[in-house]
Enzyme design. Structure first.
Site, short mmCIF file in Angstrom:
data_model
loop_
_atom_site.label_atom_id
_atom_site.label_comp_id
_atom_site.label_asym_id
_atom_site.label_seq_id
_atom_site.Cartn_x
_atom_site.Cartn_y
_atom_site.Cartn_z
N GLU A 219 -14.93 34.21 131.63
CA GLU A 219 -15.35 33.79 132.98
C GLU A 219 -14.17 33.62 133.93
O GLU A 219 -14.25 33.98 135.11
CB GLU A 219 -16.14 32.47 132.92
N HIS A 288 -24.81 22.56 127.52
CA HIS A 288 -25.55 23.62 128.20
C HIS A 288 -26.64 23.09 129.13
O HIS A 288 -27.57 23.82 129.47
CB HIS A 288 -26.21 24.56 127.17
#
Lengths: 485, 344
Positions: A219, A288
């Site tokens: 990322e 998450h």
């Protein structure tokens, strides 16, 4: 004409220092870069290098002198072509402070420093004129303080049909990619896999591998790469598999994307969209499940959107892709499969910065965004059965915040409840409540109440996870509290 | 300290100490290089002086000593190619052709600066000159530079991105993420490590387990060279190979420029992590400007010829310094502009 060597500031905070040692003496020739002297600051001993060249004619401050003020003259040079260092305010002579330092030279007059004659001053004035004109050109088309839109009521887009949020997002991207060759999609599993959550289904087939790019799980690197591409005018859509992973890349989102327009004085914009699911899904635990809305909403230079319905998703994603600024587009995994009515008009688009009153009411205003709008609607239904009329506002855009729509509602209902999944501390509801207090305090009949996620990392156990997220019952209770019912 | 072994330099096509640049080499190129390097040096010396007078604030990282790297590399570029670097960036700006006035006025925080005084030393840009900053976060410009290369790849325009970073950034994770992406997509990016031996106060030997930074791209198949970054012609020659490789669509290339900064990391760095002798030795024996000056004189230029260049450069810098002190501070209304591009 000679030059005067001044006591330099050697750190951002230095105001005086000790001239501990001269490495040159009177009569010495100095070249640019030669070490002239050593100076002790409060932090360290530093060397002073020559800039001007010539012969030292006079040393004005003896070595060992303490408390020599920054910009005091410490030596004189002759020769070279005498680019005398323009002396600033030399301040109080060190000698007056009981120091052995020689009094600094009289500062030269401004006219002497800057070239002296009227002609050169006039030329400089002309230069400012040009610079100012350039600045004005650049400013054109650039916003002042980011402000929520107060545009006319939302356009009626005519006939609708039911579609899922997932389809709405895909259609929005496909439409914008057809319209503009500079728009492309990149992210993990967006191409061959058709999207980790199948949002990009069919896009690789239609647009090819140059415009729909699978990225390695890096990322930080691919977000930086996308921002770099956007600085040249391309319009990337970066999909994060979840916004939890955007933490790997947040430096580029904030430092590289959000701040560059300002740091470049308006020269370099960054037209980019960062999108993906945000907040809790189901049973995916602490790493998450976080809601990052208030993190991104904190930052000037970003726009932050959190759609609820399919129409929000389609209309606002199209607007986000067209927007010349970096936009954070916060989706919700649980909403992907939900179906809503959405206009079928090919040109359908929604304005960024405009909230929507999803349900009108008179007794209380419930302000929410993303998936929690659905919960607010459920609560309003329940409240209606109990005879309480709740108005539900879907913020849709968090930054710029459409506070006007919220204020208009609160002025009518006199009561405010905010609802979101994220933690309460420094959250969006806190900001909304504060702006209401600042702008409509006299209209409030009760202190605002926030309903938010529990102040803990998201637990995995089904029962605990349920306890960590807001419930309809909590919203109803909050409304009862502010309505004293 | 060693500036690469002679054998290493020869193996990779550079010149060792035994084979100084030929005196007959293109005098025009060298004259241009001399002027550009001198402009950077004089500019930086002046910036240091203005900092000392309190006219420049905050962080200010000078490029003195490293001039040959950016000047040599810039000679390999075409119009439309891009340059991006860290916060030690004034030299890169001048080399891309940005005006000394605008750069110096940005350093003093004035409206005449490239960012209207809102960016400062570390944040200047010029789309017109292909200069994309000016980045204050160590290593961030490497991923952004890969993105400039990505844009070229996407547009298929044949342009190349020069992405500079220091030895201090060379072990950043995103550097390797960028290497991987650039190699994977065959992006036209020349990664240039300006190895000046110290990341702030930590010598490269204490920070990097990899000893030969030019090999850091090997796992991704990125060809690399160690280059004597004090020799502007060696830089230019290596740069030409690297840029040609990128333009041919063969993907990224890595150059490790072995160079040296004479000043501290920033203005408030007393540089006690190295000896004065080390710095003096570099200045006296390896200075990039003196090296060219010597060749030019041997090649037929006179002291008077060079004095003309010296004076011209001095005048530009003096003019920039005056402009930077007389240009007004930005209007207070500028506080609120340029946060977002207006959409209506």
């Amino acid at each position: 004409m000679g030059a005067t060597i001044l006591m330099p500031a050697l750190s951002p905070t230095m105001t005086e220092g000790k001239l501990s040692r001269w490495l040159k003496k009177e009569g010495d020739e100095v070249k640019s870069g030669d070490v002239l002297a050593e100076i002790e600051t409060d932090k360290a001993t530093m060397e002073v290098e020559a800039v001007d060249e010539g012969r030292i004619t006079k040393i004005l401050v003896a070595e060992g002198t303490e408390g020599v003020l920054v910009n005091a003259a410490i030596a004189e040079l002759d020769g070279g072509d005498g680019s005398a260092a323009p002396a600033g305010d030399t301040g109080t002579p060190a000698a007056e402070q009981g120091s052995k330092a020689a009094a600094p030279q009289q500062p030269e007059s401004n006219a002497t420093q800057h070239g002296g004659d009227v002609g050169s001053m006039a030329k400089q004035a002309e230069d400012y004129g040009q610079v100012a004109a350039r600045g004005a050109e650049r400013r054109e088309g650039v916003a002042a303080e980011p402000k929520a839109s107060t545009a006319a009521p939302e356009k009626d887009w005519g006939p609708t049909k039911p579609i899922t949020v997932r389809e709405a997002l895909r259609d929005a991207m496909a439409l914008e990619m057809r319209a503009d060759g500079d728009v492309f999609l990149m992210g993990e599993e967006v191409a061959q896999y058709q999207g980790a959550y199948k949002i990009s289904q069919g896009l690789l087939d239609e647009f090819g591998a140059r415009r729909v790019l699978d990225m390695p799980i890096t990322e930080h690197g691919f977000t930086g790469m996308a921002v770099g591409a956007a600085l040249t005018g391309l319009k990337p859509i970066v999909e994060f598999m979840t916004f939890n992973f955007s933490m790997q890349a947040i430096d580029h989102i904030i430092n590289s994307a959000a701040k560059t327009l300002y740091m470049s004085g308006g020269q370099l914009g960054c037209p980019i969209v960062f999108r993906g699911p945000n907040g809790a899904a189901a049973r995916v635990a602490a790493q998450h499940s976080q809601d990052f809305t208030s993190w991104y909403a904190h930052v000037p230079g970003l726009k932050v959107i959190a759609p609820w319905s399919a129409a929000d998703a389609k209309g606002l994603l199209r607007a986000a892709i067209r927007d010349p600024n970096p936009v954070i587009f916060l989706e919700n995994e649980i909403l992907y499969g939900q179906t809503f009515e959405c206009p079928v008009d090919e040109d359908f688009v929604l304005p960024i910065g405009k909230a929507k009153v999803e349900r009108e009411g008179t007794d209380v205003t419930i302000v929410s965004y993303s998936i929690m709008v659905g919960m607010a609607m459920q609560a309003a239904e329940e409240l209606a059965q109990a005879g309480i009329s709740a108005e539900v506002i879907n913020l849709r855009t968090i930054r710029p915040l459409d506070i006007d729509t919220v204020l208009a509602s609160v002025r009518k209902t006199n009561r405010l409840v905010t609802l979101e999944e994220g933690w309460a501390f420094a959250n969006v509801g806190g900001e909304v409540a504060m702006q209401v207090i600042e702008n409509a305090f006299d209209y409030l009949d009760a202190p605002p109440v926030r309903v938010a996620g529990a102040d803990v990392p998201m637990p995995y156990a089904a029962n605990l996870e349920k306890l960590a997220l807001p419930t309809v019952a909590q919203v109803v209770e909050a409304v009862r509290k502010v309505t004293y019912k | 300290m060693a500036l690469g072994t002679d054998s290493a330099a020869k193996r990779r096509g550079g010149r060792g100490k035994d084979s100084p640049p030929a005196a007959g080499h293109n005098q025009d190129i060298l004259t241009k290089a001399y002027r550009e390097m001198l402009l950077i040096r004089r500019f930086e010396e002046k910036a240091g002086q203005l900092y000392g007078m309190g006219l420049i604030g905050g962080f200010c990282h000078l490029y003195i000593g490293q001039e040959a790297v950016v000047v040599g590399m810039q000679m390999t570029l075409e119009e439309g190619d891009q340059v991006i670097t860290s916060y030690r960036d004034h030299g890169h700006m001048l080399a891309t052709g940005m005006e000394a006035r605008g750069v110096m006025a940005e350093l003093t925080g004035r409206i005449g600066g490239y960012s209207k005084g809102k960016g400062g030393s570390m944040h200047m840009f010029s789309r017109e000159k292909g200069f994309y900053g000016g980045h204050g976060i160590v290593g961030a410009q490497v991923a952004l530079g890969a993105g400039l290369g990505f844009a070229n790849w996407y547009r298929q325009n044949g342009q190349v991105s020069l992405t500079y970073f220091g030895d201090g950034a060379a072990n950043q994770g995103q550097v390797y993420e960028s290497f991987n992406l650039a190699a994977l997509l065959k992006l036209p990016v020349v990664f240039i490590i300006e190895n000046n031996k110290y990341g702030m106060g930590t010598s490269v030997d204490r920070a990097s387990a990899s000893r030969d930074l030019s090999k850091n791209g090997e796992p991704w198949g990125i060809p690399g060279e160690q280059v004597n970054g004090m020799d502007v012609l060696a830089v230019k020659e290596a740069g030409e190979r690297a840029v040609a490789h990128c333009r041919e669509g063969k993907g990224p290339y890595l150059l490790e420029m072995q160079t040296y900064r004479y000043r501290g990391h920033s203005m408030s760095d007393p540089a006690k992590y190295r000896s004065r002798e080390e710095v003096q030795k570099m200045r006296e024996q390896n200075d990039c400007i003196e090296m060219v000056r010597k060749i030019l004189l041997e090649g037929g230029k006179t002291e008077a010829d060079l004095k003309v260049v010296d004076d011209e450069v001095k005048a530009i810098v003096q003019d920039a310094a005056e402009f930077a002190q007389t240009s007004p501070e930005p209007d207070e209304s500028e506080l609120w502009t340029d946060v977002l591009v207006e959409t209506r």
